[in-house]
Scaffold this motif. Structure first.
Motif, PDB file in Angstrom:
ATOM      1  N   ILE A   8      -4.971  -2.708 -10.577  1.00 10.41           N
ATOM      2  CA  ILE A   8      -5.240  -2.850  -8.748  1.00 10.41           C
ATOM      3  C   ILE A   8      -4.508  -1.646  -8.301  1.00 10.41           C
ATOM      4  O   ILE A   8      -3.619  -1.319  -8.405  1.00 10.41           O
ATOM      5  CB  ILE A   8      -4.954  -4.334  -8.329  1.00 10.41           C
ATOM      6  N   THR A   9      -5.026  -1.092  -7.344  1.00 12.98           N
ATOM      7  CA  THR A   9      -4.691   0.144  -6.502  1.00 12.98           C
ATOM      8  C   THR A   9      -4.689  -0.376  -4.906  1.00 12.98           C
ATOM      9  O   THR A   9      -5.793  -0.568  -4.565  1.00 12.98           O
ATOM     10  CB  THR A   9      -5.405   1.235  -6.998  1.00 12.98           C
ATOM     11  N   ARG A  10      -3.652   0.063  -4.185  1.00 11.81           N
ATOM     12  CA  ARG A  10      -3.663  -0.150  -2.709  1.00 11.81           C
ATOM     13  C   ARG A  10      -3.159   1.053  -2.222  1.00 11.81           C
ATOM     14  O   ARG A  10      -2.073   1.579  -2.395  1.00 11.81           O
ATOM     15  CB  ARG A  10      -2.729  -1.304  -2.569  1.00 11.81           C
ATOM     16  N   TRP A  11      -4.335   1.746  -1.509  1.00  9.28           N
ATOM     17  CA  TRP A  11      -3.916   3.108  -0.923  1.00  9.28           C
ATOM     18  C   TRP A  11      -4.004   3.052   0.772  1.00  9.28           C
ATOM     19  O   TRP A  11      -5.155   2.363   1.240  1.00  9.28           O
ATOM     20  CB  TRP A  11      -5.098   4.088  -1.194  1.00  9.28           C
ATOM     21  N   GLN A  57      -8.156   8.446  12.401  1.00  8.26           N
ATOM     22  CA  GLN A  57      -8.254   6.865  11.731  1.00  8.26           C
ATOM     23  C   GLN A  57      -7.104   6.518  10.853  1.00  8.26           C
ATOM     24  O   GLN A  57      -6.494   7.652  10.208  1.00  8.26           O
ATOM     25  CB  GLN A  57      -9.580   6.926  10.896  1.00  8.26           C
ATOM     26  N   ALA A  58      -6.809   5.431  10.634  1.00 10.80           N
ATOM     27  CA  ALA A  58      -5.732   4.700   9.988  1.00 10.80           C
ATOM     28  C   ALA A  58      -6.539   3.879   8.978  1.00 10.80           C
ATOM     29  O   ALA A  58      -7.194   2.877   9.558  1.00 10.80           O
ATOM     30  CB  ALA A  58      -4.702   4.211  10.596  1.00 10.80           C
ATOM     31  N   GLY A  59      -6.477   3.985   7.602  1.00 11.54           N
ATOM     32  CA  GLY A  59      -7.317   3.209   6.987  1.00 11.54           C
ATOM     33  C   GLY A  59      -6.456   2.486   5.655  1.00 11.54           C
ATOM     34  O   GLY A  59      -5.598   3.212   5.086  1.00 11.54           O
ATOM     35  N   CYS A  60      -7.062   1.636   4.823  1.00 11.72           N
ATOM     36  CA  CYS A  60      -6.618   0.908   3.777  1.00 11.72           C
ATOM     37  C   CYS A  60      -7.654   1.044   2.893  1.00 11.72           C
ATOM     38  O   CYS A  60      -8.727   0.597   3.350  1.00 11.72           O
ATOM     39  CB  CYS A  60      -5.877  -0.310   3.892  1.00 11.72           C
ATOM     40  N   GLU A  61      -7.505   1.139   1.595  1.00 11.20           N
ATOM     41  CA  GLU A  61      -8.335   0.846   0.726  1.00 11.20           C
ATOM     42  C   GLU A  61      -7.675   0.106  -0.614  1.00 11.20           C
ATOM     43  O   GLU A  61      -6.612   0.558  -0.883  1.00 11.20           O
ATOM     44  CB  GLU A  61      -9.065   2.082   0.170  1.00 11.20           C
ATOM     45  N   ALA A 121     -11.003  10.594  -5.116  1.00 14.90           N
ATOM     46  CA  ALA A 121      -9.736  11.038  -5.567  1.00 14.90           C
ATOM     47  C   ALA A 121      -9.396   9.887  -6.597  1.00 14.90           C
ATOM     48  O   ALA A 121      -8.973  10.166  -7.699  1.00 14.90           O
ATOM     49  CB  ALA A 121      -8.519  11.112  -4.547  1.00 14.90           C
ATOM     50  N   TYR A 122      -9.653   8.702  -6.205  1.00 18.84           N
ATOM     51  CA  TYR A 122      -9.445   7.388  -7.398  1.00 18.84           C
ATOM     52  C   TYR A 122     -10.041   7.615  -8.658  1.00 18.84           C
ATOM     53  O   TYR A 122      -9.609   7.562  -9.856  1.00 18.84           O
ATOM     54  CB  TYR A 122      -9.928   6.405  -6.606  1.00 18.84           C
ATOM     55  N   VAL A 123     -11.435   8.211  -8.715  1.00 22.63           N
ATOM     56  CA  VAL A 123     -12.056   8.587  -9.804  1.00 22.63           C
ATOM     57  C   VAL A 123     -11.561   9.810 -10.575  1.00 22.63           C
ATOM     58  O   VAL A 123     -11.057  10.064 -11.716  1.00 22.63           O
ATOM     59  CB  VAL A 123     -13.621   8.671  -9.668  1.00 22.63           C
ATOM     60  N   GLU A 124     -11.320  10.783  -9.650  1.00 18.78           N
ATOM     61  CA  GLU A 124     -10.700  12.229 -10.060  1.00 18.78           C
ATOM     62  C   GLU A 124      -9.613  11.831 -11.093  1.00 18.78           C
ATOM     63  O   GLU A 124      -9.371  12.547 -12.018  1.00 18.78           O
ATOM     64  CB  GLU A 124     -10.691  13.148  -9.034  1.00 18.78           C
ATOM     65  N   HIS A 125      -8.572  10.970 -10.594  1.00 19.42           N
ATOM     66  CA  HIS A 125      -7.253  10.900 -11.138  1.00 19.42           C
ATOM     67  C   HIS A 125      -7.254   9.825 -12.371  1.00 19.42           C
ATOM     68  O   HIS A 125      -6.336   9.332 -12.843  1.00 19.42           O
ATOM     69  CB  HIS A 125      -6.276  10.799 -10.219  1.00 19.42           C
ATOM     70  N   TYR A 183       0.851  -1.147   0.166  1.00 21.44           N
ATOM     71  CA  TYR A 183      -0.234   0.206  -0.003  1.00 21.44           C
ATOM     72  C   TYR A 183       1.059   1.334   0.039  1.00 21.44           C
ATOM     73  O   TYR A 183       1.986   1.133   0.409  1.00 21.44           O
ATOM     74  CB  TYR A 183      -0.852   0.082   1.211  1.00 21.44           C
ATOM     75  N   GLY A 184       0.477   2.374  -0.759  1.00 21.98           N
ATOM     76  CA  GLY A 184       1.091   3.539  -0.635  1.00 21.98           C
ATOM     77  C   GLY A 184       0.174   4.505  -0.168  1.00 21.98           C
ATOM     78  O   GLY A 184      -1.129   4.325  -0.318  1.00 21.98           O
ATOM     79  N   GLU A 185       0.611   5.794   0.528  1.00 22.76           N
ATOM     80  CA  GLU A 185      -0.185   6.679   1.056  1.00 22.76           C
ATOM     81  C   GLU A 185      -0.933   7.478   0.292  1.00 22.76           C
ATOM     82  O   GLU A 185      -0.168   8.109  -0.700  1.00 22.76           O
ATOM     83  CB  GLU A 185       0.715   7.486   2.266  1.00 22.76           C
ATOM     84  N   LEU A 186      -2.087   7.736   0.519  1.00 21.78           N
ATOM     85  CA  LEU A 186      -2.888   8.672  -0.038  1.00 21.78           C
ATOM     86  C   LEU A 186      -3.181  10.002   0.909  1.00 21.78           C
ATOM     87  O   LEU A 186      -3.578   9.697   1.938  1.00 21.78           O
ATOM     88  CB  LEU A 186      -4.353   8.121  -0.490  1.00 21.78           C
ATOM     89  N   ARG A 187      -3.050  11.103   0.616  1.00 21.00           N
ATOM     90  CA  ARG A 187      -3.369  12.283   1.368  1.00 21.00           C
ATOM     91  C   ARG A 187      -4.495  13.049   0.733  1.00 21.00           C
ATOM     92  O   ARG A 187      -4.217  13.749  -0.526  1.00 21.00           O
ATOM     93  CB  ARG A 187      -2.275  13.297   1.586  1.00 21.00           C
ATOM     94  N   THR A 188      -5.578  13.237   0.987  1.00 18.55           N
ATOM     95  CA  THR A 188      -6.672  14.251   0.343  1.00 18.55           C
ATOM     96  C   THR A 188      -6.920  15.245   1.385  1.00 18.55           C
ATOM     97  O   THR A 188      -6.701  15.207   2.714  1.00 18.55           O
ATOM     98  CB  THR A 188      -8.079  13.341   0.297  1.00 18.55           C
TER      99      THR A 188
END
Ligand code: ATP
Ligand code: MG
Length: 435
Positions: free
Chosen positions: A109-112, A134-138, A97-101, A45-50
């Protein structure tokens, strides 16, 4: 600036349900965050910051109009003509963000993962705040069932890595759209004759979203919810197979789990796999759910993206810290207290402190020109491991006194040797030991 009338005598305090985290406490947070980050990275997983603020419509549509979160907990406001909300959760913003980008077109496959504050105007209690972390994964692009089990394993690895072992995993399946329609009808049939006994909220939601009644914490609803039909009975064959395969993969991973057919969780976007991890910490009381998650196969499409299955979880960091108990060692790097006496000594102290910091040794300079006794007292109270004493005598001798504050030992060290001497004891390599 608008004029806010305030009484000059009124003390300003943090907003109810929102907490300050002071440095000693923040060190424990760093540990939780670093175990979470490194574990997420282990699974790719890689970090996403929104942004923390999103359009209100995002949460209303994705979290669901009849959920507690949207009905009564969101911090929403209008600014420059936009209706905005301070995020109550992280999944909707990540999917936006997934849709916007256009990520779906770039990789199958994307792991955030993400980590940060969320805001819900709930009634505060231990483990329940208005600003919480919260810490979360998607995971996008994989319909499961194997990745569902792996995601639960990831969350368990984080919690165990933090020394939390008294954990139970609860799983359920909400099926796909057709199943939920059939279940809705079954619930409506079950709850309608009982409507008079239900809480006001549940009566109001009965027609629109009877599933919500199962998640109600109101004692009035509990009995009626307990007697409700199980969703597992109305799963179609494909859903049933999916759920069985998730459970088989959990078995392969040696993760014991309890099937809880009444588990629905508080957000409307879930499909199929749903899970919760509870910690058995006495201190948590009703707030024992440290992690919650599930599949949301319809969200990306609902946001205008291509049909993309997805699954995620979020853990509550405050609850994790409670479950870890009071004795979490807050590791603090060994540091040096530089006590200078007299103006010439202060100049030398500044130079040496600068050299210590260049060598990665944390230090603090006491340039108050105070009495030695008072500086030693302050050195002890500061939590420093060593005190470096620089006075006129020391300056003329070209050698300083280094005191080990815990062992009460002391040495005389030549000026040029001070940095290497302390580097061996308090430098980056030596600073791992808990104090
Ligand atoms: P609960 O049933 O405890 O209210 P939830 O279903 O609202 O939880 P989610 O929205 O799925 O929980 O959030 C995931 C996790 O975030 C929870 O399991 C919990 O650990 C944490 N969490 C949720 N709301 C709060 C809050 N107000 N304060 C602290 N932690 C929270
Ligand atoms: Mg809640």
């Amino acid at each position: 600036m608008p004029n806010h009338p305030t009484s000059p005598a009124a003390k300003l305090r943090a907003v109810r349900g929102m907490n300050d985290i002071l440095p000693d406490e923040a060190r424990k947070w760093h540990r939780v965050e670093s175990v979470f980050r490194s574990t997420a990275e282990l699974y790719g997983y890689g970090e996403l910051r929104t942004p923390i603020i999103e359009d209100t419509a995002l949460f209303v549509r994705q979290v669901g109009e009849t959920t507690d979160v949207v009905e009564k907990e969101m911090y929403s406001f209008e600014r420059h003509g936009d209706q905005l909300t301070v995020r109550p959760e992280g999944t909707a913003g990540a999917a936006r963000a997934y849709v916007e980008h256009g990520v779906a077109a770039k990789e199958p496959i994307t792991r955030w993962y993400y980590l940060g504050p969320m805001f819900r105007g709930e009634r505060p209690a231990k483990g329940r705040y208005r600003q919480f972390y919260q810490a979360g994964c998607e995971l996008y692009g994989d319909p499961g069932p194997v990745c569902d089990a792996e995601m639960i394993e990831l969350a368990m690895r984080v919690l165990r890595g933090l020394g939390i072992n008294a954990l139970t995993v609860h799983v359920n399946s909400l099926g796909s759209a057709g199943t939920r329609e059939r279940y809705r009808a079954a619930l409506l049939q079950h709850f309608t004759p009982l409507a008079a006994e239900l809480s006001e909220d549940s009566r109001r939601r009965l027609e629109k979203n009877p599933l919500r009644i199962l998640d109600s914490k109101d004692p009035k609803d509990r009995a009626a919810a307990a007697a409700a039909p199980s969703i597992l009975e109305v799963l179609d064959d494909a859903d049933r197979e999916h759920f069985a395969a998730v459970r088989a993969a959990l078995d392969a991973l040696h993760i014991e789990h309890i099937v809880d057919p009444k588990l629905v969780r508080g957000l409307d976007y879930y499909t199929r796999t749903l899970f919760e991890i509870k910690a058995e910490a006495a201190d948590l009381g009703a707030q024992s759910t440290v992690c919650g998650g599930g599949r949301y196969d319809e969200m990306v499409e609902g946001l205008g993206g291509p049909k993309t299955p997805a699954i995620g979880f979020a853990m509550g960091l405050e609850r994790i810290l409670v479950a870890m108990g009071a004795d979490v060692a807050a590791t603090r790097p060994a540091s040096v207290y530089v006590a200078a006496m007299g103006r010439p000594a202060i100049a030398a102290a500044l130079e040496i402190a600068s050299g210590l910091r260049s060598g990665g040794i944390p230090c603090e300079v006491d340039a108050r020109d105070a009495k030695l006794k008072s500086m030693l007292k302050r050195a002890d109270a500061s939590g420093a491991a060593y005190c470096l004493i620089i006075g006129e005598d020391e300056l003329s001798r070209g050698a300083f006194t280094v005191k080990d504050l815990a062992a009460r030992a002391q040495w005389e060290v030549a000026r040029a040797e001070v940095v290497p001497f302390l580097a061996g004891r308090a430098g980056p390599a030596a600073s791992e030991a808990p104090r």
